[in-house]
Design a protein around this motif. Structure first.
Motif, PDB file in Angstrom:
ATOM      1  N   ALA A 129       0.843  -1.202   0.000  1.00 33.10           N
ATOM      2  CA  ALA A 129       0.000   0.000   0.000  1.00 33.10           C
ATOM      3  C   ALA A 129       0.876   1.251   0.000  1.00 33.10           C
ATOM      4  O   ALA A 129       1.730   1.424   0.878  1.00 33.10           O
ATOM      5  N   HIS A 130       0.668   2.123  -0.984  1.00 32.94           N
ATOM      6  CA  HIS A 130       1.416   3.385  -1.051  1.00 32.94           C
ATOM      7  C   HIS A 130       0.892   4.319   0.033  1.00 32.94           C
ATOM      8  O   HIS A 130      -0.297   4.644   0.069  1.00 32.94           O
ATOM      9  N   VAL A 131       1.783   4.742   0.935  1.00 33.03           N
ATOM     10  CA  VAL A 131       1.378   5.593   2.047  1.00 33.03           C
ATOM     11  C   VAL A 131       1.489   7.070   1.667  1.00 33.03           C
ATOM     12  O   VAL A 131       0.548   7.849   1.852  1.00 33.03           O
ATOM     13  N   ALA A 132       2.652   7.473   1.152  1.00 36.57           N
ATOM     14  CA  ALA A 132       2.871   8.887   0.806  1.00 36.57           C
ATOM     15  C   ALA A 132       4.178   9.015   0.033  1.00 36.57           C
ATOM     16  O   ALA A 132       5.019   8.117   0.050  1.00 36.57           O
ATOM     17  N   ASP A 133       4.319  10.161  -0.639  1.00 37.96           N
ATOM     18  CA  ASP A 133       5.605  10.569  -1.211  1.00 37.96           C
ATOM     19  C   ASP A 133       6.138  11.719  -0.366  1.00 37.96           C
ATOM     20  O   ASP A 133       5.425  12.701  -0.118  1.00 37.96           O
ATOM     21  N   VAL A 134       7.381  11.596   0.086  1.00 34.00           N
ATOM     22  CA  VAL A 134       8.013  12.651   0.885  1.00 34.00           C
ATOM     23  C   VAL A 134       9.369  12.972   0.257  1.00 34.00           C
ATOM     24  O   VAL A 134      10.222  12.084   0.124  1.00 34.00           O
ATOM     25  N   ASP A 135       9.536  14.217  -0.175  1.00 41.01           N
ATOM     26  CA  ASP A 135      10.787  14.665  -0.800  1.00 41.01           C
ATOM     27  C   ASP A 135      11.193  13.768  -1.972  1.00 41.01           C
ATOM     28  O   ASP A 135      12.365  13.413  -2.134  1.00 41.01           O
ATOM     29  N   ALA A 138       9.019   7.480  -2.395  1.00 37.96           N
ATOM     30  CA  ALA A 138       7.751   6.792  -2.144  1.00 37.96           C
ATOM     31  C   ALA A 138       7.900   5.898  -0.906  1.00 37.96           C
ATOM     32  O   ALA A 138       8.909   5.213  -0.738  1.00 37.96           O
ATOM     33  N   TYR A 139       6.886   5.907  -0.046  1.00 39.39           N
ATOM     34  CA  TYR A 139       6.872   5.059   1.153  1.00 39.39           C
ATOM     35  C   TYR A 139       5.746   4.035   1.004  1.00 39.39           C
ATOM     36  O   TYR A 139       4.573   4.401   0.843  1.00 39.39           O
ATOM     37  N   VAL A 140       6.102   2.749   1.043  1.00 35.55           N
ATOM     38  CA  VAL A 140       5.157   1.666   0.745  1.00 35.55           C
ATOM     39  C   VAL A 140       5.092   0.700   1.923  1.00 35.55           C
ATOM     40  O   VAL A 140       6.120   0.233   2.429  1.00 35.55           O
ATOM     41  N   ASP A 141       3.874   0.397   2.343  1.00 34.07           N
ATOM     42  CA  ASP A 141       3.602  -0.481   3.483  1.00 34.07           C
ATOM     43  C   ASP A 141       3.197  -1.869   2.982  1.00 34.07           C
ATOM     44  O   ASP A 141       2.113  -2.057   2.439  1.00 34.07           O
ATOM     45  N   ASP A 142       4.085  -2.850   3.159  1.00 32.65           N
ATOM     46  CA  ASP A 142       3.741  -4.248   2.886  1.00 32.65           C
ATOM     47  C   ASP A 142       4.009  -5.072   4.138  1.00 32.65           C
ATOM     48  O   ASP A 142       4.698  -6.094   4.111  1.00 32.65           O
ATOM     49  N   SER A 143       3.446  -4.612   5.250  1.00 33.69           N
ATOM     50  CA  SER A 143       3.634  -5.305   6.522  1.00 33.69           C
ATOM     51  C   SER A 143       3.141  -6.739   6.470  1.00 33.69           C
ATOM     52  O   SER A 143       3.586  -7.585   7.241  1.00 33.69           O
ATOM     53  N   LYS A 144       2.217  -7.018   5.526  1.00 33.26           N
ATOM     54  CA  LYS A 144       1.693  -8.390   5.382  1.00 33.26           C
ATOM     55  C   LYS A 144       2.761  -9.354   4.867  1.00 33.26           C
ATOM     56  O   LYS A 144       2.580 -10.580   4.940  1.00 33.26           O
ATOM     57  N   ALA A 145       3.885  -8.854   4.372  1.00 36.79           N
ATOM     58  CA  ALA A 145       4.971  -9.721   3.900  1.00 36.79           C
ATOM     59  C   ALA A 145       5.698 -10.299   5.110  1.00 36.79           C
ATOM     60  O   ALA A 145       6.754  -9.820   5.524  1.00 36.79           O
ATOM     61  N   GLY A 150      13.298   9.445  -6.040  1.00 41.00           N
ATOM     62  CA  GLY A 150      13.082   8.352  -6.983  1.00 41.00           C
ATOM     63  C   GLY A 150      13.134   6.983  -6.341  1.00 41.00           C
ATOM     64  O   GLY A 150      12.735   5.983  -6.958  1.00 41.00           O
ATOM     65  N   ASP A 151      13.624   6.907  -5.097  1.00 42.52           N
ATOM     66  CA  ASP A 151      13.702   5.633  -4.378  1.00 42.52           C
ATOM     67  C   ASP A 151      12.354   5.280  -3.757  1.00 42.52           C
ATOM     68  O   ASP A 151      11.449   6.126  -3.646  1.00 42.52           O
ATOM     69  N   GLY A 188       2.014  -2.225  10.397  1.00 40.36           N
ATOM     70  CA  GLY A 188       1.791  -1.374   9.231  1.00 40.36           C
ATOM     71  C   GLY A 188       1.242  -0.008   9.612  1.00 40.36           C
ATOM     72  O   GLY A 188       1.625   1.021   9.037  1.00 40.36           O
ATOM     73  N   GLU A 189       0.356   0.011  10.612  1.00 39.92           N
ATOM     74  CA  GLU A 189      -0.201   1.289  11.068  1.00 39.92           C
ATOM     75  C   GLU A 189       0.886   2.173  11.678  1.00 39.92           C
ATOM     76  O   GLU A 189       0.890   3.397  11.480  1.00 39.92           O
ATOM     77  N   ALA A 190       1.803   1.551  12.421  1.00 34.48           N
ATOM     78  CA  ALA A 190       2.908   2.316  13.019  1.00 34.48           C
ATOM     79  C   ALA A 190       3.807   2.905  11.933  1.00 34.48           C
ATOM     80  O   ALA A 190       4.259   4.053  12.031  1.00 34.48           O
ATOM     81  N   PHE A 191       4.036   2.134  10.881  1.00 32.12           N
ATOM     82  CA  PHE A 191       4.839   2.631   9.753  1.00 32.12           C
ATOM     83  C   PHE A 191       4.140   3.812   9.085  1.00 32.12           C
ATOM     84  O   PHE A 191       4.756   4.865   8.836  1.00 32.12           O
ATOM     85  N   ALA A 192       2.853   3.670   8.776  1.00 31.60           N
ATOM     86  CA  ALA A 192       2.116   4.741   8.099  1.00 31.60           C
ATOM     87  C   ALA A 192       2.078   6.003   8.952  1.00 31.60           C
ATOM     88  O   ALA A 192       2.231   7.124   8.441  1.00 31.60           O
ATOM     89  N   GLU A 193       1.898   5.830  10.268  1.00 31.95           N
ATOM     90  CA  GLU A 193       1.869   6.981  11.168  1.00 31.95           C
ATOM     91  C   GLU A 193       3.219   7.686  11.182  1.00 31.95           C
ATOM     92  O   GLU A 193       3.294   8.921  11.158  1.00 31.95           O
ATOM     93  N   ALA A 194       4.300   6.909  11.183  1.00 33.10           N
ATOM     94  CA  ALA A 194       5.639   7.497  11.173  1.00 33.10           C
ATOM     95  C   ALA A 194       5.903   8.250   9.872  1.00 33.10           C
ATOM     96  O   ALA A 194       6.517   9.327   9.871  1.00 33.10           O
ATOM     97  N   VAL A 195       5.427   7.688   8.758  1.00 34.89           N
ATOM     98  CA  VAL A 195       5.606   8.354   7.455  1.00 34.89           C
ATOM     99  C   VAL A 195       4.825   9.661   7.419  1.00 34.89           C
ATOM    100  O   VAL A 195       5.330  10.695   6.954  1.00 34.89           O
ATOM    101  N   ARG A 196       3.593   9.634   7.924  1.00 28.80           N
ATOM    102  CA  ARG A 196       2.792  10.871   7.937  1.00 28.80           C
ATOM    103  C   ARG A 196       3.443  11.920   8.830  1.00 28.80           C
ATOM    104  O   ARG A 196       3.412  13.116   8.528  1.00 28.80           O
ATOM    105  N   GLY A 197       4.046  11.480   9.944  1.00 26.98           N
ATOM    106  CA  GLY A 197       4.765  12.415  10.813  1.00 26.98           C
ATOM    107  C   GLY A 197       5.949  13.046  10.111  1.00 26.98           C
ATOM    108  O   GLY A 197       6.191  14.251  10.219  1.00 26.98           O
ATOM    109  N   LEU A 198       6.670  12.222   9.354  1.00 26.20           N
ATOM    110  CA  LEU A 198       7.813  12.724   8.575  1.00 26.20           C
ATOM    111  C   LEU A 198       7.354  13.734   7.520  1.00 26.20           C
ATOM    112  O   LEU A 198       7.965  14.797   7.339  1.00 26.20           O
ATOM    113  N   ALA A 199       6.246  13.424   6.848  1.00 28.56           N
ATOM    114  CA  ALA A 199       5.713  14.322   5.806  1.00 28.56           C
ATOM    115  C   ALA A 199       5.301  15.666   6.413  1.00 28.56           C
ATOM    116  O   ALA A 199       5.542  16.727   5.822  1.00 28.56           O
ATOM    117  N   ALA A 200       4.687  15.617   7.608  1.00 30.55           N
ATOM    118  CA  ALA A 200       4.239  16.847   8.259  1.00 30.55           C
ATOM    119  C   ALA A 200       5.444  17.721   8.638  1.00 30.55           C
ATOM    120  O   ALA A 200       5.406  18.948   8.506  1.00 30.55           O
TER     121      ALA A 200
END
Length: 476
Positions: free
Chosen positions: A332-338, A341-348, A439-440, A461-473
Motif C-alpha cells: 500500500a502506497h502511504v505517501a511521497d516525501v521529498d 515513495a513510502y510503501v507499506d507491505d507489513s503483510k509480507a 526516486g527511491d 503497518g499502522e505504526a509505519f504509516a503513522e511514522a511516514v505521515r509524521g515525517l511528511a508533516a
C-alpha cells in the motif's frame, strides 16, 4: 449449478470440538443446532474463555476448559480448529479410539444443501486473500451472487447454513484447513505458489506441499497452477481429478495453449477460448490491476483463470479487477516525501512474500526484521541485493538478516535499530529517509512475523504509516 451432497445424520451424535475460537464456536453452534451433543475443549482458562463458555452453556453446549488432551467419553467425531497441530495429544487419543478428526471446512462441505453453490478454491503460501477477493470481485461483476469465505471473513459453516443463497463461493483455504478436509471436492482450484512456511506444524516441506495439493482432489473443471513455480504443476499431476478436468497455467510471460498470461501489457486467455492453439482472448490491461506489482498481476491471472473456468465473460474479468481494492498493509502506497515513495507491505511476513514485494520496486531502502519463524534469509538477500539502496533492521531476530546481508550484499549500508519500544518504527522511518534519494522507494516488507514488537502485522503497518505521515508533516 448443483454440488454433490455428503449425507449424514447428526442427531444425537457425540462430537468434540477442539478450540474455543471463532471457527470452533461456529462449528459447535451449527452442530448443536442439528441435534448433535457437543462438547468444546480448550486448554485455556482465561476470563475470555469463561465468558465464551458461559454463552455456549446457555445454548446447551458443554465446554471443558484447562484440559485439551483428554478425549471426552463417547466421542464419535472430533472437529478441530485450524491451528491445532496434527500431533496434539487429543488427536492421538482420537486415533487410538478409532475416531475421525476433521476441520470446520470439512463440516461445512458435509453440511451443504442439495443445490449448494459450487466452490472455487484458492491456496498458496502467499497471495491467497488478495486472489480470493479479486475472484469475488470478478464474480460480482458478472452478476453472480457470491462471497469470499473460508480463511477470511465469515466462518464457512455459517455461510453454508445461512439463509442467503449463492451462485458460487470464492473460498480461501489454508494448509491447516486442507489437512483436515478429506471430502472437499471443488469445482476448480488454484495453488498460487509454494515456499517453506508453517513447517513446525506440518513437520516437513513435503507434508506441507501435500496438504496444499489436497485442494485439487476431485476438481471437475480446472486445476490452476503457477507456470513459474513447477511444484504447483507437480501437485496437479499427482491429483485424482474428475474426467475432463484440465490443467490451466498462469504466467507473467506470453501464455502457451491452456494458459493465461501477459502480452504487451494485456492480460490474455489462451485456455478458455475456441482453438486455443491459435487464438487468445483479451481480458484486461495490466493497468487494471491494483497495484500492478508483478506478484499481484499473477494473483489477478489466477483469479481470472478460476472465473473463466466458471464461465465468466471477459468484460466481467476487466470490470472486477478495476473494482477491486486490496486490503490494508499489502503493498500500500502511504505517501511521497521529498520525492521518495513510502510503501507499506507489513503483510509480507515471510521471505517468499518479501521477495515478491522487493521485486516490484527499484531502488529500495528496505525496512525488515521481526520474528524469523526459523527462516533463512540468504536466498532472499542474494536475489534482491541489486535493488537495495540501503537496509534498516528492526525486531528481535534482525541479526539473521544482517548476517545474510554481510554475506551476500556487503556493500549495502545497513542501519540497526536496537530498540523495541513504540518509537522504534519512527526511528526506522527516519533512518530510511536518511538513506533514500529522490526516486527511491522506502519499503516495509519485514520478511518476519510482528509479534515481538506489535500485536499483529496490521499494527506494525499502522505504526509505519503513522511514522511516514509524521515525517511528511515535518518536511511540509
Amino acid at each position: 449449478m448443483g454440488s454433490r451432497q455428503v449425507s449424514q445424520s447428526w442427531q444425537g451424535m457425540r462430537i468434540t470440538v477442539a478450540g474455543l475460537g471463532v471457527s470452533g464456536i461456529s462449528a459447535a453452534r451449527a452442530l448443536a443446532g442439528l441435534g448433535a451433543v457437543v462438547t468444546v475443549v480448550d486448554g485455556g482458562d482465561s476470563g475470555t474463555h469463561r465468558e465464551r463458555a458461559a454463552e455456549l452453556a446457555e445454548e446447551g453446549i458443554s465446554v471443558r476448559l484447562g484440559d485439551a488432551e483428554t478425549l471426552p467419553e463417547g466421542t464419535g467425531l472430533v472437529v478441530t480448529s485450524p491451528g491445532w497441530k496434527p500431533d496434539s495429544p487429543l488427536f492421538a487419543a482420537a486415533a487410538e479410539a478409532g475416531v475421525d478428526v476433521v476441520g470446520d471446512v470439512e463440516i461445512a462441505w458435509r453440511l451443504r444443501g442439495e443445490n449448494a453453490a459450487p466452490w472455487l478454491a484458492i491456496t498458496g503460501t502467499n497471495g491467497k486473500t488478495t486472489t480470493t477477493q479479486m475472484l469475488a470481485s470478478i464474480l460480482r461483476a458478472a452478476g453472480l451472487r457470491t462471497a469470499a469465505v473460508g480463511n477470511i471473513g465469515t466462518p464457512i459453516v455459517d455461510v453454508v447454513l445461512g439463509e442467503e443463497t449463492y451462485d458460487v463461493l470464492a473460498v480461501e483455504l489454508s494448509s491447516y484447513q486442507l489437512h483436515w478436509a478429506p471430502s472437499l471436492r471443488a469445482h476448480s482450484a488454484a495453488v498460487l505458489n509454494l515456499a517453506p512456511d508453517h513447517l513446525d506444524w506440518h513437520g516437513s516441506m513435503e507434508a506441507y506441499a501435500a496438504d496444499k495439493g489436497r485442494i485439487y482432489e476431485g476438481n471437475t473443471v480446472a486445476c490452476v497452477y503457477n507456470v513459474a513455480d513447477p511444484a504447483t504443476e507437480d501437485l496437479v499431476r499427482e491429483a485424482d481429478v474428475e474426467e475432463g478436468c484440465r490443467a490451466i497455467g498462469f504466467t507473467l510471460g506470453s501464455p502457451g495453449p491452456s494458459q493465461l498470461g501477459v502480452v504487451d501489457g494485456i492480460l490474455v486467455d489462451r485456455a478458455f477460448v475456441a482453438n486455443r492453439q491459435k487464438n487468445a482472448q483479451e481480458l484486461a490491461e495490466v493497468a487494471d490491476v491494483n497495484p500492478p506489482a508483478p506478484h499481484n498481476i499473477a494473483n489477478a491471472l489466477a483469479a481470472a483463470a478460476l472465473a473463466r473456468a466458471f464461465g465468466v465473460e471477459p468484460k466481467a474479468v476487466r470490470d472486477g479487477l478495476r473494482a477491486f481494492r486490496p486490503d490494508a498493509h499489502r503493498i500500500a502506497h502511504v505517501a511521497d516525501v521529498d520525492g521518495v515513495a513510502y510503501v507499506d507491505d507489513s503483510k509480507a511476513t515471510n521471505t517468499h512474500a518479501a521477495e515478491a514485494s522487493l521485486a516490484a520496486y527499484e531502488p529500495i531502502v528496505w525496512i525488515a526484521g521481526g520474528l524469523a519463524k526459523g527462516a533463512s534469509f540468504d536466498e532472499l538477500v542474494q536475489r534482491s541485493a541489486k535493488r537495495l539502496r540501503g537496509v534498516v533492521l528492526i525486531g528481535a531476530e534482525r541479526h539473521l538478516i544482517a548476517e545474510a546481508l554481510a554475506r551476500h550484499a556487503p556493500e549495502v549500508p545497513v542501519v540497526d535499530v536496537d530498540r523495541t519500544d513504540t518509537g522504534a518504527m519512527s526511528e526506522a522511518v527516519r533512518e530510511a529517509a536518511g538513506l533514500a534519494k529522490p526516486g527511491d522507494t522506502v519499503l516495509l516488507a519485514p520478511a518476519c512475523a510482528s509479534m515481538d514488537m506489535f500485536t499483529n502485522y496490521n499494527k506494525r503497518g499502522e505504526a509505519f504509516a503513522e511514522a511516514v505521515r509524521g515525517l511528511a508533516a515535518e518536511r511540509a
